[in-house]
Design a protein around this motif. Structure first.
Motif, short mmCIF file in Angstrom:
data_model
loop_
_atom_site.label_atom_id
_atom_site.label_comp_id
_atom_site.label_asym_id
_atom_site.label_seq_id
_atom_site.Cartn_x
_atom_site.Cartn_y
_atom_site.Cartn_z
N PHE A 66 8.81 -2.62 7.06
CA PHE A 66 8.25 -2.35 5.74
C PHE A 66 6.81 -2.89 5.70
O PHE A 66 6.55 -3.97 5.15
N PRO A 67 5.88 -2.19 6.32
CA PRO A 67 4.50 -2.67 6.38
C PRO A 67 3.91 -2.88 4.99
O PRO A 67 4.18 -2.11 4.07
N GLY A 68 3.09 -3.91 4.87
CA GLY A 68 2.50 -4.23 3.57
C GLY A 68 1.24 -3.46 3.27
O GLY A 68 0.61 -3.69 2.24
N TYR A 69 0.85 -2.53 4.13
CA TYR A 69 -0.37 -1.75 3.90
C TYR A 69 -0.23 -0.38 4.53
O TYR A 69 0.57 -0.17 5.45
N ASN A 70 -0.99 0.55 4.01
CA ASN A 70 -1.07 1.87 4.63
C ASN A 70 -2.50 2.39 4.69
O ASN A 70 -2.74 3.53 5.08
N VAL A 71 -3.45 1.53 4.29
CA VAL A 71 -4.87 1.88 4.34
C VAL A 71 -5.63 0.74 5.00
O VAL A 71 -5.46 -0.42 4.64
N ALA A 72 -6.46 1.07 5.97
CA ALA A 72 -7.30 0.08 6.64
C ALA A 72 -8.70 0.13 6.07
O ALA A 72 -9.29 1.21 5.93
N ALA A 106 -8.94 0.08 16.19
CA ALA A 106 -7.69 -0.65 15.98
C ALA A 106 -6.90 -0.04 14.83
O ALA A 106 -5.67 0.08 14.89
N ALA A 107 -7.61 0.35 13.77
CA ALA A 107 -6.95 1.02 12.64
C ALA A 107 -6.36 2.36 13.08
O ALA A 107 -5.26 2.74 12.67
N GLY A 108 -7.08 3.07 13.96
CA GLY A 108 -6.59 4.34 14.45
C GLY A 108 -5.34 4.19 15.30
O GLY A 108 -4.49 5.09 15.33
N ASP A 109 -5.22 3.07 15.99
CA ASP A 109 -4.06 2.81 16.85
C ASP A 109 -2.88 2.23 16.07
O ASP A 109 -1.78 2.10 16.63
N ASP A 110 -3.12 1.82 14.82
CA ASP A 110 -2.08 1.20 13.99
C ASP A 110 -1.31 2.28 13.25
O ASP A 110 -1.86 3.00 12.41
N ASP A 111 -0.03 2.41 13.55
CA ASP A 111 0.79 3.43 12.91
C ASP A 111 0.89 3.24 11.40
O ASP A 111 1.20 4.20 10.67
N VAL A 287 0.88 8.89 -1.88
CA VAL A 287 1.69 7.69 -2.12
C VAL A 287 0.76 6.57 -2.58
O VAL A 287 -0.46 6.67 -2.47
N GLU A 288 1.35 5.51 -3.08
CA GLU A 288 0.57 4.36 -3.51
C GLU A 288 -0.17 3.75 -2.32
O GLU A 288 0.40 3.57 -1.25
N ALA A 289 -1.45 3.45 -2.51
CA ALA A 289 -2.26 2.88 -1.43
C ALA A 289 -2.21 1.36 -1.48
O ALA A 289 -2.37 0.75 -2.53
N SER A 290 -1.97 0.78 -0.32
CA SER A 290 -2.02 -0.67 -0.16
C SER A 290 -3.01 -0.96 0.96
O SER A 290 -2.81 -0.54 2.10
N VAL A 291 -4.09 -1.65 0.62
CA VAL A 291 -5.22 -1.80 1.53
C VAL A 291 -5.21 -3.17 2.21
O VAL A 291 -4.96 -4.19 1.56
N THR A 292 -5.50 -3.18 3.50
CA THR A 292 -5.72 -4.43 4.22
C THR A 292 -7.05 -4.33 4.95
O THR A 292 -7.45 -3.24 5.40
N THR A 293 -7.74 -5.44 5.05
CA THR A 293 -9.05 -5.46 5.71
C THR A 293 -8.89 -5.74 7.19
O THR A 293 -8.23 -6.71 7.59
N PHE A 294 -9.47 -4.88 8.01
CA PHE A 294 -9.48 -5.10 9.45
C PHE A 294 -10.76 -5.86 9.81
O PHE A 294 -11.87 -5.42 9.49
N GLU A 295 -10.59 -6.99 10.47
CA GLU A 295 -11.72 -7.82 10.86
C GLU A 295 -11.62 -8.14 12.35
O GLU A 295 -10.52 -8.15 12.91
N PRO A 296 -12.77 -8.40 13.00
CA PRO A 296 -12.72 -8.72 14.43
C PRO A 296 -11.99 -10.03 14.65
O PRO A 296 -12.12 -10.98 13.88
N THR A 297 -11.20 -10.08 15.70
CA THR A 297 -10.48 -11.31 16.05
C THR A 297 -11.25 -12.04 17.14
O THR A 297 -11.52 -11.48 18.20
#
Length: 331
Positions: A66-72, A106-111, A287-297
């Motif tokens: 149950f991922p907490g986001y669907n938008v990067a 990385a966002a593109g590779d994240d299902d 669907v409802e959008a849940s956004v997470t920020t992708f940052e360099p690690t």
């Protein structure tokens, strides 16, 4: 079947975590307390630790199920350069282009990431790094919405042309679809210091733009031709990506516009805030959008290294950087 919204996903994750933690705690209690038939504090502690470990495992399982986001969301802020460092020590540091590309890929590779939200607050910068970011955004498999905050100019607009839509605030600064090239002419200063330029080069235009000599008319024509070629490439990219006529783009003459005027000209798809852009993503996803920020690690060592590099660069760049023989070409 309707997908669960963010609240339902949060509840589901919590249930999974608690269930796995409870099972681990029960197993731990059986292994360390019941079976040995020793109800010691140490056995109880091991059972508790088993529950904690179960909670961590459950967290990972829940995040996948149950991922907490669907938008990067990825940000491009400040001048666009390969390293994020300006050409001179006092130049504002921006986001390294390679890091931005890495985040988008990385966002593109994240299902879990079904859409890309690209935050743009940049006056532009180097040509190839800008094009690299644009290409990464264009390659993302899903809706890509760019939104401008304060500024989306030049290289920032180049990047936006690779996205499905561009949103801006009414007072955002948008445009500057042009290319600038510059060189330092230090000939007179060098003469005053008694410095002279002696040429050792193979190829007629190899040292075109060298700071310690006057540029010839042939060299000026050659360098201007490079700028013109970059500009034509810029116009073609924007015309293709934004579905605009090349004539309209050339008619802007590299001017900047406030968001409202840019929208009237067709340079911007819609006016609104980040929240409005997120609503548009929801509309596109259904669907409802849940956004997470992708940052360099980066490891602690890398972060310390970048800090030391910045200090060394500021201390050591000096006057020499101002006599660089290369022509500085920027969007």
């Amino acid at each position: 079947m309707a997908r669960p919204n963010s609240g339902e996903r949060a509840v589901a994750r919590a249930v999974v975590v608690l269930a796995v933690a409870l099972v681990a705690a029960v197993v731990g209690f059986a292994l360390f307390v019941v079976l040995p038939n020793e109800r010691t504090a140490f056995g109880v502690l091991l059972a508790v630790l088993a529950g904690v470990l179960g909670a961590r495992v459950g967290g990972r399982v829940a995040s996948r199920a149950f991922p907490g986001y669907n938008v990067a969301e990825v940000a491009v802020e400040g001048p666009i350069t390969r390293s994020g460092r300006g050409r001179f020590p006092n130049r504002v540091r921006g986001t390294p282009a390679d890091d931005v590309v890495e985040q988008i890929e990385a966002a593109g590779d994240d299902d879990n990431a079904k859409a890309l939200l690209l935050k743009l607050n940049t006056p532009g910068g180097e040509v190839v790094p800008s094009d690299d970011i644009r290409a990464a955004a264009a390659a993302f498999d899903g809706p890509t919405i760019a939104y401008a905050t304060d500024t989306c100019a030049s290289g920032g607009y180049w990047i936006a042309s690779g996205c499905d839509e561009l949103w801006a605030r009414e007072t955002s600064v948008v445009g500057s679809i042009g290319v600038i090239g510059s060189r330092v002419n230090a000939k007179e200063f060098a003469d005053e210091l008694g410095l002279s330029y002696e040429r050792f080069a193979a190829g007629r235009f190899k040292d075109a733009g060298a700071a310690l000599k006057e540029v010839t008319e042939d060299e000026r024509e050659y360098l201007q031709g490079l700028i013109d070629d970059y500009y034509e490439h810029f116009v073609e990219r924007v015309a293709e990506g934004r579905d605009l006529s090349p004539e309209l783009i050339r008619d802007t003459e590299a001017r900047v516009y406030l968001g409202e005027r840019a929208h009237e000209l067709g340079l911007v798809d819609a006016l609104g805030t980040r929240e409005d852009a997120v609503d548009r993503v929801e509309e596109l996803l259904g669907v409802e959008a849940s956004v997470t920020t992708f940052e360099p690690t980066r490891s602690l060592r890398e972060r310390l290294g970048r800090g030391a590099e910045s200090v060394a660069y500021a201390l050591g760049a000096g006057v020499a950087s101002r006599f660089d023989d290369d022509v500085d070409v920027r969007l």
